[in-house]
Design a protein around this motif. Sequence first.
Motif, mmCIF file in Angstrom:
data_model
loop_
_atom_site.group_PDB
_atom_site.id
_atom_site.type_symbol
_atom_site.label_atom_id
_atom_site.label_comp_id
_atom_site.label_asym_id
_atom_site.label_seq_id
_atom_site.Cartn_x
_atom_site.Cartn_y
_atom_site.Cartn_z
ATOM 1 N N SER A 57 0.827 -1.214 0.000
ATOM 2 C CA SER A 57 0.000 0.000 0.000
ATOM 3 C C SER A 57 0.857 1.259 0.000
ATOM 4 N N MET A 58 1.898 1.267 0.836
ATOM 5 C CA MET A 58 2.788 2.429 0.872
ATOM 6 C C MET A 58 3.504 2.606 -0.462
ATOM 7 N N GLY A 59 3.957 1.502 -1.039
ATOM 8 C CA GLY A 59 4.634 1.574 -2.331
ATOM 9 C C GLY A 59 3.717 2.096 -3.430
ATOM 10 N N LEU A 113 2.042 9.063 -6.397
ATOM 11 C CA LEU A 113 2.468 10.458 -6.249
ATOM 12 C C LEU A 113 3.613 10.793 -7.193
ATOM 13 N N TRP A 114 4.549 9.871 -7.371
ATOM 14 C CA TRP A 114 5.659 10.118 -8.294
ATOM 15 C C TRP A 114 5.183 10.182 -9.734
ATOM 16 N N SER A 115 4.167 9.396 -10.067
ATOM 17 C CA SER A 115 3.699 9.371 -11.455
ATOM 18 C C SER A 115 2.715 10.502 -11.754
ATOM 19 N N GLU A 116 2.257 11.165 -10.709
ATOM 20 C CA GLU A 116 1.330 12.285 -10.880
ATOM 21 C C GLU A 116 1.884 13.504 -10.141
ATOM 22 N N PRO A 117 2.891 14.166 -10.738
ATOM 23 C CA PRO A 117 3.537 15.301 -10.062
ATOM 24 C C PRO A 117 2.557 16.398 -9.635
ATOM 25 N N ASP A 118 1.487 16.595 -10.395
ATOM 26 C CA ASP A 118 0.511 17.617 -10.016
ATOM 27 C C ASP A 118 -0.178 17.262 -8.700
#
Length: 94
Positions: A60-62, A68-73
């Motif tokens: 879940s954390m991963g 979040l990394w793949s969606e910078p916005d």
Amino acid sequence: PTSRTHVVGSTDMGNVSYLVPSIHPMIRVAPKGVSIHTPEFTRYAGGAEGDAAVVDGSRSMGATIAELWSEPDRLARARAEHESATEGDHPPVM
């Protein structure tokens, strides 16, 4: 529908959340009715149930980090919201 159970506990996660956007998910290790800090809970935590909880939590954390990394916005919005919500606040002194 999911049912919610009131969980009582203590952590310093609140202090961390003053500094960075934070989440503090909880994952079940033992069946309902088994209190933490008991010998019965220890048996679950040290067994297959505890191992499964660690794997579930890490997945879940991963997934959260990858999202979040793949969606910078989305990450930028989380940071901006955090800064707005905590402006002028400081972590409690322990």
